[in-house]
Motif scaffolding. Structure first.
Motif, PDB file in Angstrom:
ATOM      1  N   TYR A  12       9.287  41.072 -13.651  1.00 48.60           N
ATOM      2  CA  TYR A  12      10.042  39.868 -13.305  1.00 48.60           C
ATOM      3  C   TYR A  12       9.683  39.373 -11.909  1.00 48.60           C
ATOM      4  O   TYR A  12       9.664  40.152 -10.942  1.00 48.60           O
ATOM      5  CB  TYR A  12      11.542  40.167 -13.314  1.00 48.60           C
ATOM      6  CG  TYR A  12      12.177  39.988 -14.670  1.00 48.60           C
ATOM      7  CD1 TYR A  12      12.354  38.720 -15.202  1.00 48.60           C
ATOM      8  CD2 TYR A  12      12.610  41.081 -15.400  1.00 48.60           C
ATOM      9  CE1 TYR A  12      12.951  38.547 -16.438  1.00 48.60           C
ATOM     10  CE2 TYR A  12      13.202  40.921 -16.636  1.00 48.60           C
ATOM     11  CZ  TYR A  12      13.372  39.646 -17.148  1.00 48.60           C
ATOM     12  OH  TYR A  12      13.957  39.483 -18.378  1.00 48.60           O
ATOM     13  N   ILE A  77      11.778  31.417 -20.715  1.00 47.45           N
ATOM     14  CA  ILE A  77      11.246  32.639 -20.103  1.00 47.45           C
ATOM     15  C   ILE A  77       9.769  32.709 -20.452  1.00 47.45           C
ATOM     16  O   ILE A  77       9.396  32.490 -21.602  1.00 47.45           O
ATOM     17  CB  ILE A  77      11.974  33.881 -20.667  1.00 47.45           C
ATOM     18  CG1 ILE A  77      13.333  34.035 -20.036  1.00 47.45           C
ATOM     19  CG2 ILE A  77      11.163  35.132 -20.473  1.00 47.45           C
ATOM     20  CD1 ILE A  77      13.352  34.853 -18.773  1.00 47.45           C
ATOM     21  N   VAL A 103      21.292  30.718 -20.954  1.00 41.27           N
ATOM     22  CA  VAL A 103      21.341  32.005 -20.267  1.00 41.27           C
ATOM     23  C   VAL A 103      22.131  31.862 -18.959  1.00 41.27           C
ATOM     24  O   VAL A 103      22.113  30.810 -18.321  1.00 41.27           O
ATOM     25  CB  VAL A 103      19.911  32.521 -19.988  1.00 41.27           C
ATOM     26  CG1 VAL A 103      19.180  31.595 -19.044  1.00 41.27           C
ATOM     27  CG2 VAL A 103      19.944  33.926 -19.423  1.00 41.27           C
ATOM     28  N   ASP A 104      22.827  32.906 -18.627  1.00 43.45           N
ATOM     29  CA  ASP A 104      23.569  32.927 -17.373  1.00 43.45           C
ATOM     30  C   ASP A 104      22.584  33.267 -16.252  1.00 43.45           C
ATOM     31  O   ASP A 104      22.291  34.427 -15.984  1.00 43.45           O
ATOM     32  CB  ASP A 104      24.669  33.982 -17.467  1.00 43.45           C
ATOM     33  CG  ASP A 104      25.586  33.968 -16.256  1.00 43.45           C
ATOM     34  OD1 ASP A 104      25.163  33.419 -15.211  1.00 43.45           O
ATOM     35  OD2 ASP A 104      26.696  34.495 -16.351  1.00 43.45           O
ATOM     36  N   LEU A 107      23.593  35.606 -13.443  1.00 50.19           N
ATOM     37  CA  LEU A 107      23.665  37.004 -13.878  1.00 50.19           C
ATOM     38  C   LEU A 107      22.266  37.594 -14.030  1.00 50.19           C
ATOM     39  O   LEU A 107      22.009  38.736 -13.647  1.00 50.19           O
ATOM     40  CB  LEU A 107      24.414  37.082 -15.212  1.00 50.19           C
ATOM     41  CG  LEU A 107      25.001  38.444 -15.575  1.00 50.19           C
ATOM     42  CD1 LEU A 107      26.048  38.853 -14.572  1.00 50.19           C
ATOM     43  CD2 LEU A 107      25.597  38.393 -16.969  1.00 50.19           C
ATOM     44  N   LEU A 108      21.367  36.788 -14.554  1.00 49.00           N
ATOM     45  CA  LEU A 108      19.987  37.259 -14.720  1.00 49.00           C
ATOM     46  C   LEU A 108      19.382  37.594 -13.354  1.00 49.00           C
ATOM     47  O   LEU A 108      18.755  38.642 -13.179  1.00 49.00           O
ATOM     48  CB  LEU A 108      19.151  36.198 -15.420  1.00 49.00           C
ATOM     49  CG  LEU A 108      17.670  36.530 -15.591  1.00 49.00           C
ATOM     50  CD1 LEU A 108      17.489  37.740 -16.488  1.00 49.00           C
ATOM     51  CD2 LEU A 108      16.902  35.347 -16.165  1.00 49.00           C
ATOM     52  N   LYS A 110      20.953  38.375 -10.724  1.00 51.60           N
ATOM     53  CA  LYS A 110      21.608  39.575 -10.198  1.00 51.60           C
ATOM     54  C   LYS A 110      21.003  40.812 -10.845  1.00 51.60           C
ATOM     55  O   LYS A 110      20.708  41.807 -10.162  1.00 51.60           O
ATOM     56  CB  LYS A 110      23.109  39.499 -10.485  1.00 51.60           C
ATOM     57  CG  LYS A 110      23.891  40.621  -9.858  1.00 51.60           C
ATOM     58  CD  LYS A 110      25.374  40.418 -10.081  1.00 51.60           C
ATOM     59  CE  LYS A 110      26.168  41.609  -9.573  1.00 51.60           C
ATOM     60  NZ  LYS A 110      25.865  42.854 -10.277  1.00 51.60           N
ATOM     61  N   ALA A 111      20.794  40.741 -12.157  1.00 47.44           N
ATOM     62  CA  ALA A 111      20.238  41.900 -12.862  1.00 47.44           C
ATOM     63  C   ALA A 111      18.847  42.235 -12.334  1.00 47.44           C
ATOM     64  O   ALA A 111      18.500  43.406 -12.143  1.00 47.44           O
ATOM     65  CB  ALA A 111      20.194  41.623 -14.358  1.00 47.44           C
ATOM     66  N   ILE A 112      18.048  41.180 -12.093  1.00 45.69           N
ATOM     67  CA  ILE A 112      16.688  41.415 -11.581  1.00 45.69           C
ATOM     68  C   ILE A 112      16.763  42.062 -10.198  1.00 45.69           C
ATOM     69  O   ILE A 112      16.059  43.034  -9.908  1.00 45.69           O
ATOM     70  CB  ILE A 112      15.900  40.095 -11.529  1.00 45.69           C
ATOM     71  CG1 ILE A 112      15.693  39.554 -12.938  1.00 45.69           C
ATOM     72  CG2 ILE A 112      14.547  40.310 -10.844  1.00 45.69           C
ATOM     73  CD1 ILE A 112      15.084  38.177 -12.992  1.00 45.69           C
ATOM     74  N   ASP A 114      19.256  43.740  -8.951  1.00 44.21           N
ATOM     75  CA  ASP A 114      19.800  45.097  -9.076  1.00 44.21           C
ATOM     76  C   ASP A 114      18.700  46.072  -9.453  1.00 44.21           C
ATOM     77  O   ASP A 114      18.592  47.160  -8.897  1.00 44.21           O
ATOM     78  CB  ASP A 114      20.887  45.156 -10.155  1.00 44.21           C
ATOM     79  CG  ASP A 114      22.183  44.545  -9.672  1.00 44.21           C
ATOM     80  OD1 ASP A 114      22.224  44.175  -8.483  1.00 44.21           O
ATOM     81  OD2 ASP A 114      23.127  44.433 -10.472  1.00 44.21           O
ATOM     82  N   GLN A 115      17.896  45.645 -10.415  1.00 48.03           N
ATOM     83  CA  GLN A 115      16.829  46.518 -10.891  1.00 48.03           C
ATOM     84  C   GLN A 115      15.847  46.799  -9.760  1.00 48.03           C
ATOM     85  O   GLN A 115      15.425  47.933  -9.567  1.00 48.03           O
ATOM     86  CB  GLN A 115      16.137  45.842 -12.073  1.00 48.03           C
ATOM     87  CG  GLN A 115      15.210  46.757 -12.824  1.00 48.03           C
ATOM     88  CD  GLN A 115      14.741  46.155 -14.142  1.00 48.03           C
ATOM     89  OE1 GLN A 115      15.507  45.568 -14.888  1.00 48.03           O
ATOM     90  NE2 GLN A 115      13.469  46.284 -14.425  1.00 48.03           N
TER      91      GLN A 115
ATOM     92  N   VAL B 171      20.382  34.013 -25.624  1.00 45.36           N
ATOM     93  CA  VAL B 171      20.701  33.696 -24.231  1.00 45.36           C
ATOM     94  C   VAL B 171      20.549  34.938 -23.354  1.00 45.36           C
ATOM     95  O   VAL B 171      21.141  35.031 -22.275  1.00 45.36           O
ATOM     96  CB  VAL B 171      22.105  33.084 -24.074  1.00 45.36           C
ATOM     97  CG1 VAL B 171      22.157  31.729 -24.741  1.00 45.36           C
ATOM     98  CG2 VAL B 171      23.178  33.982 -24.628  1.00 45.36           C
ATOM     99  N   ILE B 176      20.080  41.265 -20.395  1.00 47.77           N
ATOM    100  CA  ILE B 176      20.702  41.368 -19.075  1.00 47.77           C
ATOM    101  C   ILE B 176      21.617  42.585 -19.019  1.00 47.77           C
ATOM    102  O   ILE B 176      21.588  43.355 -18.059  1.00 47.77           O
ATOM    103  CB  ILE B 176      21.470  40.070 -18.737  1.00 47.77           C
ATOM    104  CG1 ILE B 176      20.477  38.932 -18.538  1.00 47.77           C
ATOM    105  CG2 ILE B 176      22.303  40.253 -17.485  1.00 47.77           C
ATOM    106  CD1 ILE B 176      21.102  37.586 -18.337  1.00 47.77           C
ATOM    107  N   MET B 179      19.607  45.618 -18.628  1.00 42.64           N
ATOM    108  CA  MET B 179      19.072  45.775 -17.271  1.00 42.64           C
ATOM    109  C   MET B 179      20.141  46.278 -16.305  1.00 42.64           C
ATOM    110  O   MET B 179      19.850  46.990 -15.356  1.00 42.64           O
ATOM    111  CB  MET B 179      18.538  44.427 -16.738  1.00 42.64           C
ATOM    112  CG  MET B 179      17.206  44.035 -17.330  1.00 42.64           C
ATOM    113  SD  MET B 179      16.803  42.341 -16.933  1.00 42.64           S
ATOM    114  CE  MET B 179      16.313  42.481 -15.234  1.00 42.64           C
TER     115      MET B 179
END
Lengths: 123, 419
Positions: A12, A77, A103-104, A107-108, A110-112, A114-115, B171, B176, B179
């Motif tokens: 990502y 994506i 897609v949120d 949140l995405l 944040k997830a990236i 976080d990872q 979505v 997510i 992850m």
């Protein structure tokens, strides 16, 4: 001889990380953005996104994923390899292009993040 | 000689691997880590992530490579940290479907259009199979979830799938949450050292999140059992056979809530015992996420059943469900078995409603863990036939259940069932 042709890992990247050619040419990446323009005759698409009130645009070569259903204004994506263009920019040669409208994004992101921070910590 | 010595230093002896809850679970690891895991020196085919012995994994990623062979598909799966090859077998049913003439389909599709009250089980089964076939055919760009064992062939790591399916994730909600979940799992389980030498092997990771008050007792239970097994030189046993060893510990068990405590007094001691020994065994076997799911189900069942039947029965049912669930992970076909068990708990009181609910819960769960869909259907049908309820809506519901993938959906479905 049975040769495995697995492509490289597409990590990502945020759209705003492509600008300064910081990523080596040929790196496999995955990123996202809103489809604002699609030129079928050139197999070219533009994904835009905003980050801290600056607009970023990533150009995508779509010849590998055609035909696809371009929905202008929808979020996509993209997985692919970076290529430097003659004009001095970066272009993405897409292998996978999925519409993920709805897609949120927050949140995405944040997830990236976080990872990433998880990998940094455990490294 | 030297290598063997090294092995014994980094790896716990293979005899103790089963004590690590991670070993019997499908470990959700990053593909990067699966590729980098080192193979055990003692047993080939077992890998070590840090100190945890691992042989089966659970991954989610985008298909970036596809190759068809006669018996299987080989998919390259990319989760953003690595790419790994997954061998996904074509099922026999899948092939049979292809050979069927088209005429049969036309005929059966007309029966769907018939009166809505009528129910054609063949048609429904066919639909289920079709849905199943759809989720097992993937293309580049699709999201794939694979559970299977790790293999190394010709120097390449790959996953031999036991279950796989296409994930519909328009979505990215699934991706997510995956992850976000993995770092937590790593922190709670995979990064915690597995140290079989200490008094409470592997328990820290399992119980720390769920029931902190339980762990010392569990450690003692383990010790008791281990001593017994060593003394008598037992090689194989059923939980039932060693149950009596744990009886003295049951008295010391902390009860969870006050409400439960008062209910417990009414319940017979046998029931209590069963419940708690089962509890001990279950805690022993599972990983955090399964534990959460089961706890969740327990509360659900207890909540729905309480007004309709006697308390001990509910407890018994719930603990049955729980124990069965664990074996379910091992063998998906146990779905029917579960139902059978629940059905025979019985004997007192009007239990129709409760049984139906339990069965429904089971079905939901089975679907969650991707049991073959038609097993679920049979279960529901059996419930309907026996409980004499007008259940067409249930049926429709259970068919829709195939798409259920999260506990949230499970909850909403259960609420609908209540109506």
């Amino acid at each position: 001889m049975y040769v495995r042709m697995l492509p490289a890992t597409a990590v990502y990247h945020f759209p705003w990380e492509f600008q300064s050619r910081a990523i080596a040419e040929g790196t496999s990446v995955r990123t996202f953005g809103r489809l604002t323009c699609y030129l079928p005759e050139e197999s070219k698409a533009f994904l835009t996104s905003h980050h801290v009130s600056v607009k970023y645009q990533v150009s995508v070569q779509t010849s590998y994923v055609e035909p696809f259903n371009p929905i202008l204004g929808a979020l996509y994506i993209v997985l692919g390899e970076t290529e430097n263009t003659e004009e001095g920019g970066v272009m993405l040669r897409a292998r996978v292009m999925n519409c993920v409208d709805g897609v949120d994004l927050a949140l995405l992101q944040k997830a990236i993040n976080d990872q990433r921070s998880f990998f940094q910590k455990s490294a | 000689m030297e290598t063997e010595q090294v092995a014994s230093e980094d790896e716990p002896p293979s005899m103790l691997w089963g004590l690590d809850p991670v070993f019997s679970a499908f470990a959700r690891l990053y593909i990067k880590d699966i590729l980098l895991m080192r193979e055990s020196h003692q047993v080939p085919g077992i890998y070590f992530y840090k100190t945890h012995p691992i042989f089966q994994v659970d991954i989610l990623g985008i298909v970036v490579f596809k190759r068809e062979r006669e018996d299987f598909y080989s998919y390259g799966v990319d989760d953003g940290t690595g790419v790994i090859n997954c061998l996904c077998w074509k099922s026999d049913k899948w092939k049979e479907q292809d050979e069927q003439p088209k005429g049969g389909r036309v005929a059966s599709s007309s029966s769907v259009a018939g009166p809505s009250g009528g129910f054609n089980i063949e048609e429904q089964l066919r639909r289920l199979q079709e849905a199943q076939r759809e989720i097992s055919a993937l293309d580049i760009g699709d999201l794939l979830r694979v559970r299977g064992s790790v293999k190394t062939s010709r120097g390449q790591r790959e996953i031999m799938s036991s279950t796989f399916y296409k994930v519909s994730d328009p979505v990215m909600a699934v991706q997510i949450s995956w992850m976000q979940e993995l770092p937590v799992l790593y922190r709670r389980c995979y990064h915690k050292p597995f140290n079989p030498a200490s008094g409470e092997p592997g328990t820290s990771s399992t119980t720390a999140a769920g029931q902190p008050s339980f762990s010392p007792l569990l450690g003692r239970a383990t010790q008791t059992l281990r001593d017994f097994l060593r003394e008598k030189e037992v090689r194989r046993f059923r939980p039932y056979d060693v149950e009596h060893l744990l009886h003295p510990l049951v008295a010391q068990l902390p009860l969870h809530t006050e409400g439960e405590q008062s209910e417990m007094q009414q319940a017979s001691t046998v029931l209590l015992l069963r419940k708690h020994t089962n509890h001990i065994f279950s805690c022993y076997h599972i990983l955090t996420y399964t534990l959460n799911l089961c706890n969740y189900l327990l509360t659900k069942v207890a909540f729905h059943c309480a007004p309709h039947s006697s308390v001990p029965m509910v407890n018994l049912v719930t603990c049955k469900i729980c124990t069965m669930l664990f074996s379910l992970r091992e063998n998906e076909k146990l779905c029917n078995h579960i139902f059978y068990k629940i059905w025979h708990i019985d004997t007192q009181g009007p239990l129709d409603r409760m049984k139906s609910i339990c069965a429904c819960v089971c079905v939901c769960v089975c679907v969650c863990v991707r049991v073959r869909a038609h097993w679920c259907l049979y279960t529901v049908l059996a419930v309907l036939a026996l409980s004499k309820r007008k259940g067409t809506c249930w049926l429709g519901l259970s068919l829709k259940l195939q798409s259920i993938q999260s506990t949230h959906h499970l909850e909403t479905t259960l609420e609908k069932v209540q109506i």
